[in-house]
Design an enzyme around this catalytic site. Structure first.
Site, PDB file in Angstrom:
ATOM      1  N   GLY A  28      43.219  46.131  30.352  1.00 16.42           N
ATOM      2  CA  GLY A  28      43.473  44.886  31.091  1.00 16.42           C
ATOM      3  C   GLY A  28      42.697  43.639  30.045  1.00 16.42           C
ATOM      4  N   ASN A  29      42.750  42.668  30.722  1.00 15.70           N
ATOM      5  CA  ASN A  29      42.278  41.278  30.236  1.00 15.70           C
ATOM      6  C   ASN A  29      41.796  40.497  31.042  1.00 15.70           C
ATOM      7  OD1 ASN A  29      44.005  38.960  30.885  1.00 15.70           O
ATOM      8  ND2 ASN A  29      45.631  40.579  30.251  1.00 15.70           N
ATOM      9  N   ARG A  30      41.162  39.337  30.747  1.00 17.64           N
ATOM     10  CA  ARG A  30      40.079  38.540  31.426  1.00 17.64           C
ATOM     11  C   ARG A  30      40.666  37.445  32.210  1.00 17.64           C
ATOM     12  NH1 ARG A  30      35.284  36.628  27.755  1.00 17.64           N
ATOM     13  NH2 ARG A  30      34.957  35.679  29.504  1.00 17.64           N
TER      14      ARG A  30
END
Ligand code: C5P
Length: 218
Positions: A28-30
């Site tokens: 995923g990412n932030r």
């Protein structure tokens, strides 16, 4: 005085995507989704008909917005393409560039003595570029670019490569701005030039960006 968006159909993507490795893990990412949700909220408040395609986020659906929840880049691609046509597409999602080639049906187990795990990833489809190249191309296609260096140069290259009308660049790592923050600063770039917006709360920036969108659609 802010320009109206009454009767306009806006399609907004927001949040991260999650690319599953196995039933327990993902890449995923932030991205928090706050910028895209703010754009959807302000656009709906100004009378637009808004469809919001959202990756996995912890945010309430803004009033008057039709929300479609997705998880992966592939699901986001399908949902966005299905939601066309629209007057403007605003791609604020942080879409994964790569996804596991073969997600495991079972949880990946570490083997005795194993020190390294190699993951094979394949490129995802570029939703923004495909929307811009679509037979149903919206009149306005707006992208976002999160960069850590040479912000304006890289963003302008993306504007041209993906055939966008506008790109909103923000510098990742700037104090108090960007990922997970309530504030942001954007450099809005088109073929003619660049305009700096903020630093300001994301809701205020959304309003300023939608002024530009409304002007372009008028
Ligand atoms: O090339 P880069 O990922 O930095 O471009 C960012 C812009 O492209 C964002 O607007 C993002 O929503 C969009 N994008 C997309 N599909 C991808 C990758 C990025 O729509 N697979």
């Amino acid at each position: 005085m802010s320009a109206g968006l009454a009767g306009r159909r806006l399609l907004v993507s927001a949040g991260p995507t999650y690319e599953d490795l196995d039933p327990a893990r993902f890449l995923g990412n932030r991205s928090s989704g706050k910028m895209g949700f703010a754009i959807a909220a302000v656009a709906a408040a100004r009378g637009a008909q808004v469809v919001l395609v959202a990756g996995p986020v912890h945010l309430a659906t803004p009033a008057g917005v039709q929300r479609i929840d997705v998880r992966s880049a592939a699901q986001m691609h399908a949902a966005v393409m299905q939601a066309l046509p629209c007057d403007a597409y605003i791609g604020a999602a942080a879409v994964a560039d790569f996804t596991p080639r073969a997600p495991s049906a079972q949880k990946i187990k570490k083997q005795p003595g194993q020190d390294v795990l190699v993951l094979e990833l394949v490129k995802t489809r570029d939703i923004l570029a495909e929307v811009a190249a679509s037979a149903q191309r919206p009149r306005l296609v707006v992208g976002f670019a999160a960069e850590t260096e040479r912000v304006a140069d890289y963003a302008r290259a993306k504007l041209e490569r993906k055939r966008l009308d506008l790109i909103c660049a923000n510098q990742v790592g700037q104090a108090g701005c960007g990922f997970e923050s309530d504030d942001n600063a954007l450099l809005v770039i088109d073929a003619a030039g660049a305009r700096a917006l903020g630093p300001a709360p994301k809701a205020e920036l959304a309003g300023q960006l939608l002024d530009i969108v409304a002007e372009r659609l008028a």
